[in-house]
Scaffold this motif. Structure first.
Motif, PDB file in Angstrom:
ATOM      1  N   THR A   1      -5.274  13.676   4.892  1.00 34.69           N
ATOM      2  CA  THR A   1      -4.952  12.408   5.287  1.00 34.69           C
ATOM      3  C   THR A   1      -6.199  11.677   5.713  1.00 34.69           C
ATOM      4  O   THR A   1      -7.285  12.153   6.258  1.00 34.69           O
TER       5      THR A   1
ATOM      6  N   TYR B   1      -3.560   7.358   4.468  1.00 32.69           N
ATOM      7  CA  TYR B   1      -2.961   7.602   2.992  1.00 32.69           C
ATOM      8  C   TYR B   1      -3.490   9.186   2.668  1.00 32.69           C
ATOM      9  O   TYR B   1      -4.252   9.616   3.301  1.00 32.69           O
TER      10      TYR B   1
ATOM     11  N   LEU C   1       2.321  13.763   7.589  1.00 36.36           N
ATOM     12  CA  LEU C   1       1.465  12.359   8.018  1.00 36.36           C
ATOM     13  C   LEU C   1       0.128  12.863   8.529  1.00 36.36           C
ATOM     14  O   LEU C   1      -0.918  12.190   7.938  1.00 36.36           O
TER      15      LEU C   1
ATOM     16  N   HIS D   1       0.891  -1.141   0.135  1.00 40.55           N
ATOM     17  CA  HIS D   1      -0.072   0.150   0.101  1.00 40.55           C
ATOM     18  C   HIS D   1       0.737   1.263  -0.038  1.00 40.55           C
ATOM     19  O   HIS D   1       2.031   1.208   0.599  1.00 40.55           O
ATOM     20  N   GLN D   2       0.493   2.433  -0.721  1.00 43.86           N
ATOM     21  CA  GLN D   2       1.176   3.529  -0.386  1.00 43.86           C
ATOM     22  C   GLN D   2       0.377   4.373   0.781  1.00 43.86           C
ATOM     23  O   GLN D   2      -0.868   4.494   0.962  1.00 43.86           O
ATOM     24  N   GLY D   3       1.519   4.868   1.686  1.00 43.32           N
ATOM     25  CA  GLY D   3       0.970   5.201   3.004  1.00 43.32           C
ATOM     26  C   GLY D   3       1.528   4.761   4.172  1.00 43.32           C
ATOM     27  O   GLY D   3       3.044   4.185   4.091  1.00 43.32           O
TER      28      GLY D   3
END
Length: 390
Positions: free
Chosen positions: A384, A372, A379, A47-49
């Motif tokens: 987000t 993500y 972050l 996953h991206q994140g």
């Protein structure tokens, strides 16, 4: 078995891992947390994140979910409380639907455990069937009227008996609980170190003013409900000191809101017990009083801060992530890693569930959230989002 990988993993108990891999068994129990390099890429769910443990919401009023939008924002605590107390004529079916919706929304928002205030038994059935783990705080108060203590205790004892496991009897706040009722609460809890006690603390300036000098808006608050405080003798100290005199230091104690709490108050509480936690509900603080605690005081004292959402009466949603984003927006000196610890492991410790929740460690089943949609260096940005993976 699942091998979940992302740009970052935040195990919480140890340092963040770039390009890490989280290995879970079929039940969602953590087997390993490591770097990506030894693993066959074909075996990874990538996953991206950032992967973070499931969130812990240490302060909620689930039973007030039907009151969303009833109380106007920015009125201050005392008018807000009067709105809550006076809003009664709601059908039970509507209340139950609202409770179920709020419970489902918290689950979808990645919340795995909740410390929930209950004045009634309205939420008991939902809690028994929810995938969320609940710790119920059956809240009692007698408006500092010793002569009412026994009657109020018996009323709330019925609510206590109807709640599922994981529960405590708790005082509402220093300004609403007499010494006699504190004593009855302590007796019911039995001095067990496995219990957590919650108490609203220093949410408004008037609370400290009452205990300092018997002045401030709380005098009108008592009068509006027909209670006399002629017998009350001010202590000359902030309200938390009265609470410390009445509470049992053997319990885990969760002070909630702490908007007006200062360094000396924090030091006094942490000298009183090494089992003290501080729940902050930033969006509720903004909703009601347009202010936040000074989190620098808690950082400087190495205090164990946790995250709460309060209720839909005093918030726009029940999302721990949104609470973290609010803190990051208004007090950006707080590192994201610190805020994540507040939202996970500190909350699990406060409720006594750190052996199972709060961090990615072998043998735990903390739940897995994917954060993500954020830029590389932020972050907890406004954009987000969270998705529950396990």
């Amino acid at each position: 078995m699942r091998k979940i990988s992302a740009d970052w993993i935040y195990p919480i108990a140890t340092s963040p891992i770039p390009q890490g891999v989280l290995v879970l068994d079929d039940e969602g129990i953590v087997l390993d947390v490591s770097e990506r390099e030894p693993h066959d890429p074909a075996t990874l769910e990538t996953h991206q994140g950032a992967l973070v443990p499931g969130f812990v919401n240490t302060h909620c009023h689930l039973e007030l979910s039907h009151m969303q939008g009833v109380a106007p924002t920015g009125t201050g605590l005392l008018p807000f409380l009067q709105t809550v107390v006076n809003y009664r004529d709601v059908a039970e079916e509507e209340i139950q639907h609202a409770i179920a919706r709020a419970d489902a929304a918290m689950y979808e928002a990645g919340i795995v455990a909740v410390g929930d205030i209950s004045n009634k038994a309205d939420t008991a059935a939902c809690k028994r069937n929810s995938p969320i783990r609940y710790y119920t705080f059956v809240e009692m108060f007698d408006f500092l009227q010793d002569e009412l203590a026994t009657r109020m205790y018996e009323q709330y004892r019925i609510v206590y008996e109807e709640q599922p496991e994981h529960k405590s009897a708790v005082p509402h706040a220093p300004y609403t609980v007499s010494p006699s009722l504190f004593e009855l609460i302590n007796e019911l809890n039995g001095g067990q170190q496995t219990r957590t006690i919650s108490i609203h603390n220093q949410e408004t300036a008037g609370e400290n003013e009452l205990f300092h000098s018997k002045t401030g808006g709380l005098l009108d608050f008592f009068s509006a409900f027909g209670f006399s405080v002629e017998h009350f003798e001010p202590t000359g100290q902030p309200s938390i000191h009265y609470a410390l005199q009445q509470l049992d230091p053997r319990h885990r104690t969760l002070f909630v809101h702490n908007t007006m709490t200062g360094p000396e108050d924090i030091a006094a509480a942490q000298a009183w017990s090494d089992r003290v936690f501080w729940a902050t509900c930033p969006n509720a603080n903004l909703y009601i009083e347009n202010r936040l605690p000074n989190y620098r005081y808690f950082l400087d004292a190495d205090a164990a801060v946790t995250i709460g959402t309060d209720s839909l009466t005093s918030n726009w949603q029940l999302s721990v992530l949104d609470e973290l984003k609010t803190i990051a927006r208004y007090q950006s000196y707080l590192p994201a890693e610190t805020l994540l610890r507040w939202a996970t492991l500190n909350g699990a410790r406060a409720l006594g569930w750190e052996g199972e929740l709060g961090s990615f460690e072998a043998g735990k089943k903390p739940g897995v959230n994917l954060l993500y949609g954020f830029p590389d260096d932020d972050l907890l940005s406004a954009g987000t989002q969270v998705r529950k993976l396990a």
